[in-house]
Design a protein around this motif. Structure first.
Motif, PDB file in Angstrom:
ATOM      1  N   LEU A  47       0.839  -1.199   0.000  1.00  0.00           N
ATOM      2  CA  LEU A  47       0.000   0.000   0.000  1.00  0.00           C
ATOM      3  C   LEU A  47       0.873   1.248   0.000  1.00  0.00           C
ATOM      4  CD1 LEU A  47      -2.716  -0.966   2.650  1.00  0.00           C
ATOM      5  CD2 LEU A  47      -3.024  -0.875   0.167  1.00  0.00           C
ATOM      6  N   GLY A  48       0.438   2.259  -0.736  1.00  0.00           N
ATOM      7  CA  GLY A  48       1.134   3.540  -0.739  1.00  0.00           C
ATOM      8  C   GLY A  48       0.131   4.645  -1.010  1.00  0.00           C
ATOM      9  N   TYR A  49       0.605   5.884  -1.042  1.00  0.00           N
ATOM     10  CA  TYR A  49      -0.297   6.998  -1.332  1.00  0.00           C
ATOM     11  C   TYR A  49       0.489   8.158  -1.914  1.00  0.00           C
ATOM     12  CZ  TYR A  49       1.438   8.944   3.093  1.00  0.00           C
ATOM     13  OH  TYR A  49       2.242   9.420   4.098  1.00  0.00           O
ATOM     14  N   VAL A  50      -0.230   9.051  -2.590  1.00  0.00           N
ATOM     15  CA  VAL A  50       0.393  10.246  -3.150  1.00  0.00           C
ATOM     16  C   VAL A  50      -0.005  11.442  -2.298  1.00  0.00           C
ATOM     17  CG1 VAL A  50       0.580   9.375  -5.506  1.00  0.00           C
ATOM     18  CG2 VAL A  50      -1.534  10.473  -4.777  1.00  0.00           C
ATOM     19  N   ALA A  51       0.951  12.326  -2.069  1.00  0.00           N
ATOM     20  CA  ALA A  51       0.698  13.484  -1.207  1.00  0.00           C
ATOM     21  C   ALA A  51       0.426  14.757  -1.998  1.00  0.00           C
ATOM     22  CB  ALA A  51       1.879  13.698  -0.262  1.00  0.00           C
ATOM     23  N   THR A  52       0.703  14.745  -3.310  1.00  0.00           N
ATOM     24  CA  THR A  52       0.505  15.939  -4.133  1.00  0.00           C
ATOM     25  C   THR A  52      -0.432  15.624  -5.295  1.00  0.00           C
ATOM     26  OG1 THR A  52       2.345  15.502  -5.664  1.00  0.00           O
ATOM     27  CG2 THR A  52       2.879  16.600  -3.572  1.00  0.00           C
ATOM     28  N   GLY A  53      -0.747  16.652  -6.078  1.00  0.00           N
ATOM     29  CA  GLY A  53      -1.655  16.481  -7.205  1.00  0.00           C
ATOM     30  C   GLY A  53      -0.957  16.303  -8.536  1.00  0.00           C
ATOM     31  N   SER A  54       0.327  15.894  -8.527  1.00  0.00           N
ATOM     32  CA  SER A  54       1.072  15.793  -9.783  1.00  0.00           C
ATOM     33  C   SER A  54       0.560  14.677 -10.679  1.00  0.00           C
ATOM     34  CB  SER A  54       2.560  15.578  -9.497  1.00  0.00           C
ATOM     35  OG  SER A  54       2.784  14.340  -8.847  1.00  0.00           O
ATOM     36  N   MET A  55      -0.219  13.728 -10.120  1.00  0.00           N
ATOM     37  CA  MET A  55      -0.727  12.618 -10.930  1.00  0.00           C
ATOM     38  C   MET A  55      -2.213  12.761 -11.246  1.00  0.00           C
ATOM     39  SD  MET A  55       1.432  10.465 -12.077  1.00  0.00           S
ATOM     40  CE  MET A  55       0.329   9.105 -12.502  1.00  0.00           C
ATOM     41  N   GLU A  56      -2.798  13.946 -10.996  1.00  0.00           N
ATOM     42  CA  GLU A  56      -4.203  14.158 -11.347  1.00  0.00           C
ATOM     43  C   GLU A  56      -4.364  14.158 -12.866  1.00  0.00           C
ATOM     44  OE1 GLU A  56      -5.294  17.812  -9.497  1.00  0.00           O
ATOM     45  OE2 GLU A  56      -5.458  16.934  -7.493  1.00  0.00           O
ATOM     46  N   PRO A  57      -5.468  13.659 -13.410  1.00  0.00           N
ATOM     47  CA  PRO A  57      -6.639  13.135 -12.697  1.00  0.00           C
ATOM     48  C   PRO A  57      -6.548  11.644 -12.362  1.00  0.00           C
ATOM     49  CG  PRO A  57      -7.102  13.188 -15.026  1.00  0.00           C
ATOM     50  CD  PRO A  57      -5.694  13.731 -14.861  1.00  0.00           C
ATOM     51  N   THR A  58      -5.419  11.007 -12.679  1.00  0.00           N
ATOM     52  CA  THR A  58      -5.284   9.569 -12.393  1.00  0.00           C
ATOM     53  C   THR A  58      -5.400   9.309 -10.901  1.00  0.00           C
ATOM     54  OG1 THR A  58      -3.831   9.326 -14.316  1.00  0.00           O
ATOM     55  CG2 THR A  58      -3.788   7.564 -12.666  1.00  0.00           C
ATOM     56  N   MET A  59      -4.680  10.093 -10.116  1.00  0.00           N
ATOM     57  CA  MET A  59      -4.727   9.983  -8.662  1.00  0.00           C
ATOM     58  C   MET A  59      -4.761  11.379  -8.072  1.00  0.00           C
ATOM     59  SD  MET A  59      -2.153   6.833  -7.614  1.00  0.00           S
ATOM     60  CE  MET A  59      -0.787   7.337  -8.663  1.00  0.00           C
ATOM     61  N   ASP A  60      -5.754  11.640  -7.241  1.00  0.00           N
ATOM     62  CA  ASP A  60      -5.836  12.916  -6.553  1.00  0.00           C
ATOM     63  C   ASP A  60      -4.910  12.913  -5.348  1.00  0.00           C
ATOM     64  OD1 ASP A  60      -7.764  13.854  -8.318  1.00  0.00           O
ATOM     65  OD2 ASP A  60      -9.408  12.997  -7.123  1.00  0.00           O
ATOM     66  N   ALA A  61      -4.537  14.110  -4.891  1.00  0.00           N
ATOM     67  CA  ALA A  61      -3.705  14.218  -3.698  1.00  0.00           C
ATOM     68  C   ALA A  61      -4.400  13.544  -2.523  1.00  0.00           C
ATOM     69  CB  ALA A  61      -3.436  15.690  -3.370  1.00  0.00           C
ATOM     70  N   GLY A  62      -3.690  12.638  -1.852  1.00  0.00           N
ATOM     71  CA  GLY A  62      -4.259  11.915  -0.722  1.00  0.00           C
ATOM     72  C   GLY A  62      -4.829  10.555  -1.074  1.00  0.00           C
ATOM     73  N   ASP A  63      -4.866  10.224  -2.373  1.00  0.00           N
ATOM     74  CA  ASP A  63      -5.353   8.904  -2.772  1.00  0.00           C
ATOM     75  C   ASP A  63      -4.303   7.837  -2.470  1.00  0.00           C
ATOM     76  OD1 ASP A  63      -7.763   9.782  -3.614  1.00  0.00           O
ATOM     77  OD2 ASP A  63      -7.384   9.579  -5.765  1.00  0.00           O
ATOM     78  N   GLY A  64      -4.782   6.647  -2.136  1.00  0.00           N
ATOM     79  CA  GLY A  64      -3.886   5.521  -1.936  1.00  0.00           C
ATOM     80  C   GLY A  64      -3.862   4.637  -3.169  1.00  0.00           C
ATOM     81  N   ILE A 118      -7.271   3.934  -3.922  1.00  0.00           N
ATOM     82  CA  ILE A 118      -8.049   3.836  -2.681  1.00  0.00           C
ATOM     83  C   ILE A 118      -8.277   5.266  -2.206  1.00  0.00           C
ATOM     84  CG2 ILE A 118      -8.152   2.841  -0.363  1.00  0.00           C
ATOM     85  CD1 ILE A 118      -5.965   0.880  -1.264  1.00  0.00           C
ATOM     86  N   PRO A 119      -9.436   5.838  -2.503  1.00  0.00           N
ATOM     87  CA  PRO A 119      -9.671   7.253  -2.183  1.00  0.00           C
ATOM     88  C   PRO A 119      -9.464   7.563  -0.705  1.00  0.00           C
ATOM     89  CG  PRO A 119     -11.389   6.405  -3.624  1.00  0.00           C
ATOM     90  CD  PRO A 119     -10.581   5.223  -3.186  1.00  0.00           C
ATOM     91  N   TYR A 120      -8.786   8.682  -0.442  1.00  0.00           N
ATOM     92  CA  TYR A 120      -8.608   9.268   0.889  1.00  0.00           C
ATOM     93  C   TYR A 120      -7.722   8.431   1.828  1.00  0.00           C
ATOM     94  CZ  TYR A 120     -12.693  11.711  -0.902  1.00  0.00           C
ATOM     95  OH  TYR A 120     -13.565  12.419  -1.698  1.00  0.00           O
TER      96      TYR A 120
END
Length: 393
Positions: free
Chosen positions: A34-51, A132-134
């Motif tokens: 499991l991991g998560y992103v802390a920024t929005g650099s991968m939007e819209p694929t992954m929002d900031a805070g998504d796992g 994994i949202p949020y």
């Protein structure tokens, strides 16, 4: 046990396991499942805070264009982990980019990403990242609470009020272990109390197989740590220049240079060390060797410069295995997969531990004396050994 109880316990186990995986991943500097992103650099694929579900590079297979990878950056995020998409490949490594960024990481000064710097790939289904949202939002919020709690406790006890990553990680690990321990205790206390109303004969008794399981967990944990912790990837810098010098890291285009790599073994078991190129332009001789107890060995590392001038990096992987099997067998298993070699070593250790425990102590449950009639551990062991010899006379 009712279905509702089974579901409740299953959900609790999954939550605890997820917390432990995230904590350990933070301590090791790489996501574990499991991991998560802390920024929005991968939007819209992954929002900031998504796992996301992270597949360790050791089992993820080859990296392809379009994969979203987690790699150890050199310039981005102060050299921290970065989760970006692979958009190209050159002789020097992969070209990466955040989906929301207008330029590649390499345009921003980040060196090309080599296989040795990639720690995981995200799970993708049909080309889409499974998110994994949020999850990251919740973890970062919990980290903030722990940091504030750490600062409060530290000020009371006169400790440093700066929650370092290691110190904070230790606190989180302690919390995770405590949660797991309390869960086990609560699982055991209920039946024990009911049973105690019928009979007092089982007080202070631990089931043999429970105790053996705990011993094996400890053995396997330490054995795995002894193999995994010293292993890793070493980066070598190389400059291809038309004006080579006495510096072994500055060579002519197309030339080679050699380094002597010392391999130390601080443990009390011999180890088999395998060296494997994790980028182009690097090799090791010998590719594997056995290092004795608290001994050392040497490996010659050869770096090759490309025909183009400039700065380049090379990566060499080191894998260690406790020599409880013939070295040739371990090297063969490593060739199949490093996890196969680790599993084989742990299997041998588990087998040896089980046989020793059964021979020395039998399979009876372990009884602890009350405080008023405490018997020292050395005396209990002596009695067990004496009984074992008497039974065989």
């Amino acid at each position: 046990m009712t279905p509702a109880t089974l579901v409740k316990r299953g959900v609790g186990l999954v939550v605890v396991l997820a917390i432990i995986l995230l904590i350990v991943g933070q301590l090791l500097g790489q996501p574990i499942l499991l991991g998560y992103v802390a920024t929005g650099s991968m939007e819209p694929t992954m929002d900031a805070g998504d796992g996301f579900v992270a597949i360790p590079s050791i089992v993820a297979g080859p990296v392809e264009e379009g994969d979203v990878v987690v790699y150890q950056a050199r310039e981005l995020h102060d050299g921290g982990l970065t989760t970006h998409r692979v958009v190209g490949e050159t002789e020097e490594g992969y070209v990466t980019k955040g989906d929301a960024n207008p330029f590649t990481d390499q345009d921003g000064g980040e060196p090309h990403v080599t296989d040795g710097r990639i720690v995981a790939k995200t799970l993708q289904v049909g080309g889409e990242v499974v998110t994994i949202p949020y999850l990251g939002t919740a973890i970062m919020g919990a980290q903030g609470l722990v940091e504030r709690a750490y600062g409060t406790v530290a000020s009371v006890f006169g400790l440093t009020t700066t929650a370092s990553s290691n110190g904070l990680g230790s606190v989180l690990v302690a919390l995770g272990v405590a949660m797991l321990g309390f869960g086990v205790l609560l699982e055991q206390v209920g039946p024990t109390r009911r049973e105690a109303t019928r009979s007092r004969s089982r007080e202070n008794v631990i089931a043999f197989w429970t105790a053996l399981g705990l011993v094996l967990v400890v053995f396997v944990t330490f054995a795995t740590a002894a193999m995994v912790v010293p292993s890793g990837t070493t980066e070598y810098g190389l400059v291809s220049s038309e004006s080579p010098s006495d510096d072994p890291q500055i060579v002519a285009p197309g030339g080679t240079t050699d380094f002597t790599r010392t391999v130390d073994n601080a443990g009390y078991l011999p180890v088999v060390v395998v060296h494997e190129a994790e980028s182009g332009g690097i090799s090791a001789d010998p590719t594997w060797q056995t290092v004795g107890i608290r001994g050392s060995g040497e490996t010659t590392v050869t770096l090759s410069a490309p025909s183009e001038t400039g700065e380049h990096v090379r990566h060499l992987g080191e894998y260690r295995y406790l020599a409880v099997l013939p070295p040739s067998v371990l090297v063969w298993l490593h060739g199949v997969h490093p996890l196969a070699a680790i599993a084989a070593v742990n299997g041998v250790i588990v087998g040896i531990a089980v046989v020793l425990v059964l021979v020395l102590f039998g399979s009876s449950d372990i009884r602890f004396r009350s405080a008023g009639s405490h018997v020292p551990l050395s005396t209990r062991l002596e009695r067990r050994l004496r009984k074992w010899f008497e039974d065989r006379e």
